[in-house]
Design an enzyme around this catalytic site. Structure first.
Site, PDB file in Angstrom:
ATOM      1  N   ASP A 139     -98.449   5.805  -1.374  1.00  0.00           N
ATOM      2  CA  ASP A 139     -99.890   6.006  -1.580  1.00  0.00           C
ATOM      3  C   ASP A 139    -100.187   6.236  -3.065  1.00  0.00           C
ATOM      4  OD1 ASP A 139    -102.577   6.342  -1.038  1.00  0.00           O
ATOM      5  OD2 ASP A 139    -102.388   8.387  -0.265  1.00  0.00           O
ATOM      6  N   HIS A 182    -100.709  17.784   1.455  1.00  0.00           N
ATOM      7  CA  HIS A 182     -99.516  17.249   2.125  1.00  0.00           C
ATOM      8  C   HIS A 182     -98.392  17.034   1.119  1.00  0.00           C
ATOM      9  CE1 HIS A 182    -102.522  14.068   1.174  1.00  0.00           C
ATOM     10  NE2 HIS A 182    -101.512  13.607   0.459  1.00  0.00           N
ATOM     11  N   GLN A 250     -96.928  11.338   4.954  1.00  0.00           N
ATOM     12  CA  GLN A 250     -97.566  12.424   4.186  1.00  0.00           C
ATOM     13  C   GLN A 250     -97.811  13.573   5.162  1.00  0.00           C
ATOM     14  OE1 GLN A 250    -100.605   9.578   2.892  1.00  0.00           O
ATOM     15  NE2 GLN A 250    -100.377  10.248   0.775  1.00  0.00           N
ATOM     16  N   ARG A 280    -106.409  18.340 -10.624  1.00  0.00           N
ATOM     17  CA  ARG A 280    -107.302  17.694  -9.655  1.00  0.00           C
ATOM     18  C   ARG A 280    -106.783  18.041  -8.261  1.00  0.00           C
ATOM     19  NH1 ARG A 280    -106.876  13.175  -6.440  1.00  0.00           N
ATOM     20  NH2 ARG A 280    -108.675  11.823  -6.166  1.00  0.00           N
ATOM     21  N   ASP A 282    -106.267  17.453  -5.002  1.00  0.00           N
ATOM     22  CA  ASP A 282    -106.384  16.246  -4.188  1.00  0.00           C
ATOM     23  C   ASP A 282    -106.649  16.592  -2.724  1.00  0.00           C
ATOM     24  OD1 ASP A 282    -105.915  13.319  -3.741  1.00  0.00           O
ATOM     25  OD2 ASP A 282    -104.311  14.119  -2.479  1.00  0.00           O
ATOM     26  N   GLU A 324    -111.348  17.561  -5.583  1.00  0.00           N
ATOM     27  CA  GLU A 324    -111.583  16.213  -5.067  1.00  0.00           C
ATOM     28  C   GLU A 324    -112.006  16.373  -3.614  1.00  0.00           C
ATOM     29  OE1 GLU A 324    -110.476  12.193  -3.217  1.00  0.00           O
ATOM     30  OE2 GLU A 324    -109.126  13.896  -3.066  1.00  0.00           O
ATOM     31  N   HIS A 393    -109.989   5.183  -8.579  1.00  0.00           N
ATOM     32  CA  HIS A 393    -108.893   4.432  -7.961  1.00  0.00           C
ATOM     33  C   HIS A 393    -109.121   4.217  -6.471  1.00  0.00           C
ATOM     34  CE1 HIS A 393    -107.874   8.500  -6.843  1.00  0.00           C
ATOM     35  NE2 HIS A 393    -107.035   8.012  -5.950  1.00  0.00           N
ATOM     36  N   ASP A 394    -110.069   4.968  -5.892  1.00  0.00           N
ATOM     37  CA  ASP A 394    -110.274   4.859  -4.443  1.00  0.00           C
ATOM     38  C   ASP A 394    -111.345   3.822  -4.109  1.00  0.00           C
ATOM     39  OD1 ASP A 394    -108.334   6.488  -3.305  1.00  0.00           O
ATOM     40  OD2 ASP A 394    -109.470   8.309  -3.726  1.00  0.00           O
ATOM     41  N   ARG A 515    -107.023  -1.258  -2.123  1.00  0.00           N
ATOM     42  CA  ARG A 515    -107.505  -0.486  -3.268  1.00  0.00           C
ATOM     43  C   ARG A 515    -106.780  -0.920  -4.545  1.00  0.00           C
ATOM     44  NH1 ARG A 515    -106.730   5.550  -1.190  1.00  0.00           N
ATOM     45  NH2 ARG A 515    -104.784   4.589  -0.509  1.00  0.00           N
TER      46      ARG A 515
HETATM   47  C1  GLC Z   1    -107.152  11.385  -2.218  1.00  0.00           C
HETATM   48  C2  GLC Z   1    -106.749  10.272  -3.162  1.00  0.00           C
HETATM   49  C3  GLC Z   1    -106.401   9.053  -2.387  1.00  0.00           C
HETATM   50  C4  GLC Z   1    -105.265   9.388  -1.465  1.00  0.00           C
HETATM   51  C5  GLC Z   1    -105.583  10.617  -0.608  1.00  0.00           C
HETATM   52  C6  GLC Z   1    -104.353  11.161   0.039  1.00  0.00           C
HETATM   53  O1  GLC Z   1    -108.292  11.084  -1.516  1.00  0.00           O
HETATM   54  O2  GLC Z   1    -107.796  10.033  -4.066  1.00  0.00           O
HETATM   55  O3  GLC Z   1    -106.044   7.983  -3.221  1.00  0.00           O
HETATM   56  O4  GLC Z   1    -105.016   8.287  -0.639  1.00  0.00           O
HETATM   57  O5  GLC Z   1    -106.104  11.674  -1.368  1.00  0.00           O
HETATM   58  O6  GLC Z   1    -103.562  11.876  -0.881  1.00  0.00           O
END
Ligand code: GLC
Length: 640
Positions: A139, A182, A250, A280, A282, A324, A393-394, A515
């Site tokens: 990922d 995770h 994950q 960040r 996540d 995030e 990136h998403d 993506r």
């Molecule tokens: C966040 C990231 C994304 C990832 C997800 C799982 O949303 O921006 O790219 O797939 O977390 O870690």
């Protein structure tokens, strides 16, 4: 509720640990401990109840030890940040996000490219996940195996610290992901859980049969319905189901376990001591699970964040947190703090809605929905800032609220469907060339992948005129996020109008995740053209660079100031006013491809009007806006 008074044994332990330090440092750290202790215990109490007191003492020791290990240059940075606590709210902040390997090859390569970033005006660099991930697929690195090691092909932890120092010397703050929902199924904790160690089984949500998973899944949404349906995965070695919100490899952590908290307190301090200035957080929305809910945005998420922040404030106060949380507006602001927690949770959070509304307005050639949605957006605390962005990136999920759509007479579902059709190029006459990501047949939801330039029409443009229009769209979209307030974060390649990567699926590990279409390798030949007049790269690069330079001089763009949306007197124009004590700024954006008029009387500024973007003084009377044009009209307070 445990007492918020700092217990004598904690003070004694800290005093002992600090014995060899100069007196001013001993005084400083004890002062920080005293100041942050109430926040630490309040957060831990809410999340861990009876375990809180012991846990607080344990992580206070972690924080003090981290201070002892903190290099002098970073201790100095802590002091600098404490005298300028609003540093990340300054209008001179400009973010850039990229994959280290795709941008510079490796960490040393990134360090060599610092002049490129400095030329653009970048003051904040988010390097995508670079801690040791599981072997691919991972990922894009969001499946971490070791939080204390760098991916070997990128370099070492020493290289990371050296890069952070180079960035710091150039006025650029390093941001890294802290993937905390995770870990990779190959992380040592997961490995030991599989080996049957009770301590580590308790780090995860493990269930021998489907009864508990089924009960949770009744109210859980799908995150990756295409390639990872469901939220639990069977693991043969465990002989059990394990919670996996994202991919099966994950493994979600059990944040209700105090040991998990303590592990991350250490990891955060460790990364801060390498010179990371912003973490960040996540997928932070997902970390706390509660039966009968969607297991997102639970109150304990914020309690845990507050407690982690308190640890960081003791050990390394230069560190800030960025949430995030791609969640709805009412759920988002608690990530920055509400009520008595204002300013005590994360310092930054992504403004996903603004990004969605930019694309929605461009497709509809209409700014009314954006105006309605942004106007209803709850205020954020004055000491925090948004991270604003056009692309990242998403994928883009169409987070359009039904009530906002209804407020302008639109149907939310139909508009979301229109946006998916438009941005995947299926809609007749669409200028966009995106791809559908994760179609959810149950909900009809279709998210979109694609680079900013391809979504804005540059890929589909056939004539010089069409190309010019697409460039104007790219620049307009960026002007919106540069002028909203907060840290505008550019996604690597967008500064050169990079198109979709046609070979994104050549790599088998990426082939099921489109993506990657907007995560191209940096094209340094294209970057060279930024200096060649007449090229698209030159136009976009110089346009962004000029805007960033103007932005840096405008006090009205300090993030403490809230934008107030102006009535959509002309439905094609997105307009707001920002009133700082030193300056008022009125931003106007024509989101349509036709000429528009904005009434002079609707600009809450006296004559003469000066546009900071062009430097022009405007003729009296109504304002005429060319297709996709924007204006930043400013008035300094001292002018009266
Ligand atoms: C966040 C990231 C994304 C990832 C997800 C799982 O949303 O921006 O790219 O797939 O977390 O870690």
């Amino acid at each position: 509720m445990i007492s918020s008074a700092l217990p004598a044994p904690v003070v004694e332990a800290a005093t002992r640990a600090l014995a060899g330090e100069p007196e001013h440092d001993r005084t400083l750290v004890l002062a920080r401990l005293r100041r942050c202790w109430p926040d630490l215990v309040a957060g831990l109490d809410e999340a861990y109840g009876e375990a809180a007191a012991e846990l607080a003492a344990r992580v206070a020791e972690v924080a003090v030890a981290a201070f002892l290990a903190r290099p002098p240059a970073l201790r100095l940075l802590d002091l600098r940040r404490l005298v300028e606590p609003d540093w990340f709210q300054s209008p001179r902040m400009l973010g850039y996000a990229c994959y280290a390997e795709r941008f510079g090859g490796d960490l040393r390569g990134v360090a060599e490219r610092v002049p490129y970033l400095a030329e653009l005006g970048v003051t904040y660099l988010h390097l995508m996940p670079l801690l040791q991930p599981r072997p691919r697929p991972n990922d894009g690195g969001y499946a971490v195996m070791d939080y204390r090691a760098v991916r070997p092909d990128l370099g070492t932890m020493d290289d990371l610290a050296a890069l952070a120092a180079v960035l710091r010397d150039n006025g650029i703050s390093l941001t890294l992901d802290l993937v905390l929902n995770h870990v990779a199924a190959e992380h040592e904790w997961a490995r030991r859980a599989r080996a049957g160690e009770a301590r580590y089984r308790a780090y995860f949500h493990i269930h021998a049969d489907r009864s508990v998973p089924d009960a949770y899944e009744r109210t859980l949404p799908e995150v990756f319905p295409d390639f990872a349906p469901g939220s639990f995965s069977w693991d043969d070695a465990l002989q059990a189901w394990v919670w996996t919100t994202f991919n099966s490899w994950q493994w979600d952590l059990a944040w209700d376990n105090p040991d998990v908290f303590a592990e991350f307190a250490e990891i955060i301090c460790f990364l801060a001591n390498q010179g990371v200035e912003c973490l960040r957080l996540d997928a932070i929305a997902f970390i706390w699970k509660r039966m009968g809910t969607d297991c997102q945005n639970q109150p304990e998420v914020h309690a845990v964040t507050r407690a982690l922040r308190a640890v960081a404030r003791i050990a390394a106060p230069a560190l800030v947190f960025k949430a995030e949380a791609i969640v709805g507006p009412p759920q988002l602001v608690p990530y920055l703090g509400v009520g008595r927690y204002v300013g005590k949770v994360s310092d930054l959070a992504y403004h996903n809605s603004l990004m969605v509304q930019v694309w929605s307005s461009l497709a509809a050639r209409d700014a009314r929905l954006a105006t309605a949605a942004l106007r209803r957006f709850p205020e954020k605390p004055a000491t925090t800032a948004w991270a604003t962005y056009v692309r990242g990136h998403d994928d883009i999920g169409w987070a359009i609220d039904d009530a906002d759509a209804a407020a302008v007479g639109w149907d939310g579902w139909s508009h979301r469907a229109f946006l998916s059709d438009f941005y995947s190029g299926r809609f007749d006459g669409s200028f966009a060339r995106g791809l559908v990501f994760q179609e959810n047949e149950a909900t009809g939801d279709r998210r979109i992948s694609g680079s900013a330039a391809s979504l804005a029409g540059l890929e589909a443009a056939r004539t010089p005129d069409e190309r010019a229009v697409a460039v104007r769209r790219v620049l307009l979209a960026h002007t919106v996020v540069l002028g909203f307030g907060g840290i505008p974060v550019l996604w690597s390649g967008d500064e050169l109008a990079a198109l979709n990567d046609p070979s994104w699926d050549d790599d088998p590990a990426h082939a099921d995740d489109n993506r990657w279409v907007h995560r191209p390798r940096m094209d340094w030949a294209a970057a060279g053209r930024r200096h060649v007049a007449g090229t698209v790269e030159h136009e976009v690069w110089t346009g962004l660079q000029a805007r960033a330079r103007v932005r840096a001089t405008l006090p009205a763009l300090h993030a403490a100031v809230e934008p107030e949306l102006l009535d959509a007197l002309n439905g094609a124009v997105l307009a707001w006013v920002r009133r700082a004590p030193e300056q008022t700024l009125v931003a106007l954006h024509n989101m349509s491809d036709s000429w528009q008029i904005w009434p002079r009387a609707a600009v809450p500024l006296p004559d003469p009007l000066r546009d900071a973007l062009s430097g022009d003084e405007l003729a009296p009377g109504d304002l005429v806006l060319a297709p996709y044009a924007c204006r930043w009209l400013v008035r300094d307070a001292r002018e009266g």
